[in-house]
Design a protein around this motif. Structure first.
Motif, PDB file in Angstrom:
ATOM      1  N   ARG A   1       0.831  -1.207   0.000  1.00 23.61           N
ATOM      2  CA  ARG A   1       0.000   0.000   0.000  1.00 23.61           C
ATOM      3  C   ARG A   1       0.862   1.252   0.000  1.00 23.61           C
ATOM      4  O   ARG A   1       0.556   2.245  -0.697  1.00 23.61           O
TER       5      ARG A   1
ATOM      6  N   GLN B   1       0.977   4.176  -2.924  1.00 23.95           N
ATOM      7  CA  GLN B   1       0.750   5.584  -2.598  1.00 23.95           C
ATOM      8  C   GLN B   1       1.897   6.452  -3.132  1.00 23.95           C
ATOM      9  O   GLN B   1       1.663   7.548  -3.668  1.00 23.95           O
TER      10      GLN B   1
ATOM     11  N   GLU C   1      -7.724   1.753  -3.648  1.00 24.17           N
ATOM     12  CA  GLU C   1      -8.996   1.401  -2.999  1.00 24.17           C
ATOM     13  C   GLU C   1      -9.130  -0.114  -2.865  1.00 24.17           C
ATOM     14  O   GLU C   1      -9.617  -0.619  -1.846  1.00 24.17           O
TER      15      GLU C   1
ATOM     16  N   ASP D   1      -6.898  -1.259  -0.021  1.00 31.30           N
ATOM     17  CA  ASP D   1      -7.508  -0.913   1.260  1.00 31.30           C
ATOM     18  C   ASP D   1      -8.568  -1.931   1.652  1.00 31.30           C
ATOM     19  O   ASP D   1      -8.708  -2.298   2.831  1.00 31.30           O
TER      20      ASP D   1
ATOM     21  N   ILE E   1      -6.858  -4.962   2.899  1.00 34.72           N
ATOM     22  CA  ILE E   1      -6.333  -4.739   4.251  1.00 34.72           C
ATOM     23  C   ILE E   1      -7.407  -5.026   5.290  1.00 34.72           C
ATOM     24  O   ILE E   1      -7.155  -5.672   6.318  1.00 34.72           O
ATOM     25  N   ASN E   2      -8.630  -4.587   5.033  1.00 33.56           N
ATOM     26  CA  ASN E   2      -9.722  -4.860   5.971  1.00 33.56           C
ATOM     27  C   ASN E   2     -10.064  -6.341   6.004  1.00 33.56           C
ATOM     28  O   ASN E   2     -10.333  -6.907   7.063  1.00 33.56           O
TER      29      ASN E   2
ATOM     30  N   SER F   1      -8.330   2.145   8.609  1.00 32.99           N
ATOM     31  CA  SER F   1      -7.603   2.431   7.378  1.00 32.99           C
ATOM     32  C   SER F   1      -6.184   2.858   7.713  1.00 32.99           C
ATOM     33  O   SER F   1      -5.914   3.386   8.789  1.00 32.99           O
ATOM     34  N   VAL F   2      -5.281   2.622   6.769  1.00 32.09           N
ATOM     35  CA  VAL F   2      -3.896   3.019   6.976  1.00 32.09           C
ATOM     36  C   VAL F   2      -3.776   4.523   7.149  1.00 32.09           C
ATOM     37  O   VAL F   2      -3.044   5.030   7.992  1.00 32.09           O
TER      38      VAL F   2
ATOM     39  N   THR G   1     -10.027   9.827   4.974  1.00 28.43           N
ATOM     40  CA  THR G   1      -9.490  10.593   3.854  1.00 28.43           C
ATOM     41  C   THR G   1     -10.452  11.650   3.348  1.00 28.43           C
ATOM     42  O   THR G   1     -10.065  12.547   2.610  1.00 28.43           O
TER      43      THR G   1
END
Length: 535
Positions: free
Chosen positions: A103, A107, A128, A131, A134-135, A142-143, A147
């Motif tokens: 991630r 970014q 997205e 993310d 990740i969940n 969220s990292v 946002t």
């Protein structure tokens, strides 16, 4: 069999249906999901039946009953907890660390592309997706945190709502204890029932005058009931002065309005709880729906790259965010809806280990295996008509920012896409079985029993294995690979045969457990065949 008259043969029960009934008697899932499992140690593939995990009797009574028992155990273990729950986050594993590093790389590349003035849409979509992974990988939040800036509104209480006292918060989840004259210590808790207000006079759950019954308000209250419950918990904690923990269930009344039963750890004065309920409200700050701009014969049309347009003028409808911006800019704007609890608030004190506590736990789990629409008496024409009116009131009422019904009022739903049309929302809140309530049926605070439902399920498994004299060893998470079984796979036996195998296995378990119980009581163990028939 062939010589029997046709009428006699038709009256005979089907063998498959009998197998299903026997499976229900033994607590076997009647809708097992067949999965292929590869044992990486032996290289052997096998087909394994996994319980469907349904929570409603209408789908699978065995799984629903099992889920109900788990919820009862969860409620009992957390209600009168006498020690602070210690919740320690798990250590991150290698896969989770890799995702976060990946991630970060995405970014950085996205920022480089943005600095060159190029389009970042593809990078944003990739980020997205990561993310979401990740969940799914078992990480909370969220990292980057939030946002999108959160919309803020005035926190001033409404003039028609009573003010609530605010006590200094203490870092505890436990309620107060009381000592009697003989030195015995009591730790009381509460059982609270909250209902919605009246929408018109009813008798046996049916409006006396359907034409004056406020179906529009009843529908909106049902849609936003979960938000009102959240607000009540916030107010309860603020007044109580400690981190109040709760176990609650949402059930339907005969008039089809949702109401709440809540087990609360700790105790407050009854008058104070009723004061909190009376002062609790929730304001729905959404665009107004007083004016219908687009009827069924004049609906907005979709245009790629623009969204939904007015079919007559070609004007692009405001997006959801634009509609909220207009609402924020209007100093005289009013909320779309304000929801409150009704006057009927029942508060009962409960002590641990008493018959009252057991009765309340049974009451909390009483309707968990039933859908909200199961209260409908199909033999009662008046109640069927009442249900039909309620469903019609919900049909075109927006249930969420993403509801297609917003097109009817000239606003593009959040995340608009082609094919949307008013009255065709797929949310469960619009389905007759849910009667407007789209939230969770069971509400459990994070520090209730200090265990997740999966951990309660593992406790149950451990108990059964210990009773059978087996060890519950922690399996190697990398030993097995699971795959779905394609439709029509010849390796999957017919359903009736799979059910009979599960019933036979359950018979062996019962026989073994009854033998162990008889030995523990010093009795001669019954014969296996006798146990199989009696079970």
């Amino acid at each position: 069999m062939a010589d029997l008259p046709r009428a006699v043969r038709q009256a005979m029960p089907l063998a498959r249906e009998v197998a299903v009934e026997v499976a229900k008697q033994y607590g076997v899932c009647i809708r097992p999901i067949a999965l292929k499992r590869l044992d990486t140690h032996t290289g052997r593939w096998e087909v394994v039946d996994v319980p469907c995990g349904a929570t409603l009797d209408a789908k699978c009574s065995s799984c629903a009953k099992r889920n109900r028992q788990l919820r009862k155990a969860q409620c009992r273990e957390g209600w009168h907890l006498d020690h602070e729950p210690a919740i320690t986050p798990d250590e991150a594993n290698d896969d989770q660390r890799w995702l976060v590093k990946f991630r970060a790389d995405l970014q950085a590349r996205r920022d480089e592309v943005a600095a060159l003035g190029e389009d970042t849409a593809d990078w944003d979509a990739a980020i997205e997706g990561v993310d979401a992974e990740i969940n799914e990988a078992g990480m909370r939040g969220s990292v980057l945190g939030r946002t999108v800036p959160k919309r803020t509104r005035s926190t001033r209480r409404r003039q028609d709502a009573a003010n609530l006292p605010k006590r200094r918060m203490t870092p505890t989840t436990l309620g107060r204890t009381f000592a009697s004259s003989d030195g015995k210590v009591y730790r009381p808790s509460l059982f609270v029932t909250l209902t919605l207000p009246s929408y018109g006079k009813v008798r046996d759950g049916v409006p006396l005058d359907p034409d004056t019954y406020d179906y529009a308000r009843a529908a909106r209250d049902a849609l936003h009931f979960s938000k009102l419950v959240d607000r009540f918990v916030q107010n309860l904690r603020r007044v109580a002065g400690y981190d109040v923990q709760y176990f609650a269930t949402v059930e339907p009344q005969k008039r089809f309005a949702p109401h709440l039963h809540m087990a609360i750890r700790g105790t407050l004065p009854r008058a104070e709880v009723k004061q909190i309920a009376a002062a609790t409200y929730h304001q729905v700050w959404w665009p107004q729906v007083d004016e219908v701009r687009f009827a069924d014969d004049h609906l907005p049309v979709w245009q790629d790259g623009a969204g939904y347009l007015d079919p007559a003028t070609g004007e692009v409808l405001p997006t959801w965010d634009q509609a909220l911006d207009q609402l924020d800019a209007d100093e005289h704007a009013k909320p779309l809806h304000v929801i409150r609890f009704g006057d009927q608030v029942d508060v009962k004190g409960v002590l641990a280990g008493t018959p009252d506590a057991d009765q309340c736990i049974r009451y909390l789990s009483k309707y968990l295996t039933k859908s909200l629409g199961d209260t409908l008496d199909t033999d009662n024409p008046a109640q069927r008509e009442h249900a039909a009116r309620m469903v019609e009131a919900l049909r075109l009422e927006p249930c969420s920012p993403a509801c297609p019904n917003w097109l009817r009022y000239g606003v593009q739903p959040k995340g608009a896409k082609p094919g949307m049309a008013p009255g065709r929302c797929r949310s469960k809140a619009h389905k007759p079985d849910h009667l407007g309530y789209g939230g969770r049926r069971v509400l459990v605070s994070r520090k209730w029993s200090n265990k997740t439902l999966a951990e309660h399920r593992q406790d149950r498994r451990t108990w059964v294995l210990e009773a059978l004299g087996q060890r519950d060893e922690t399996p190697d998470p990398h030993r097995y690979l699971w795959k779905p079984v394609p439709a029509g796979d010849a390796n999957v036996a017919p359903l009736a045969m799979r059910l009979l195998r599960s019933v036979a296995e359950r018979q062996r378990w019962r026989a073994h457990m009854e033998q162990l119980q008889a030995q523990a009581e010093g009795q001669d163990p019954p014969a296996i065949g006798h146990i199989g028939r009696a079970a």
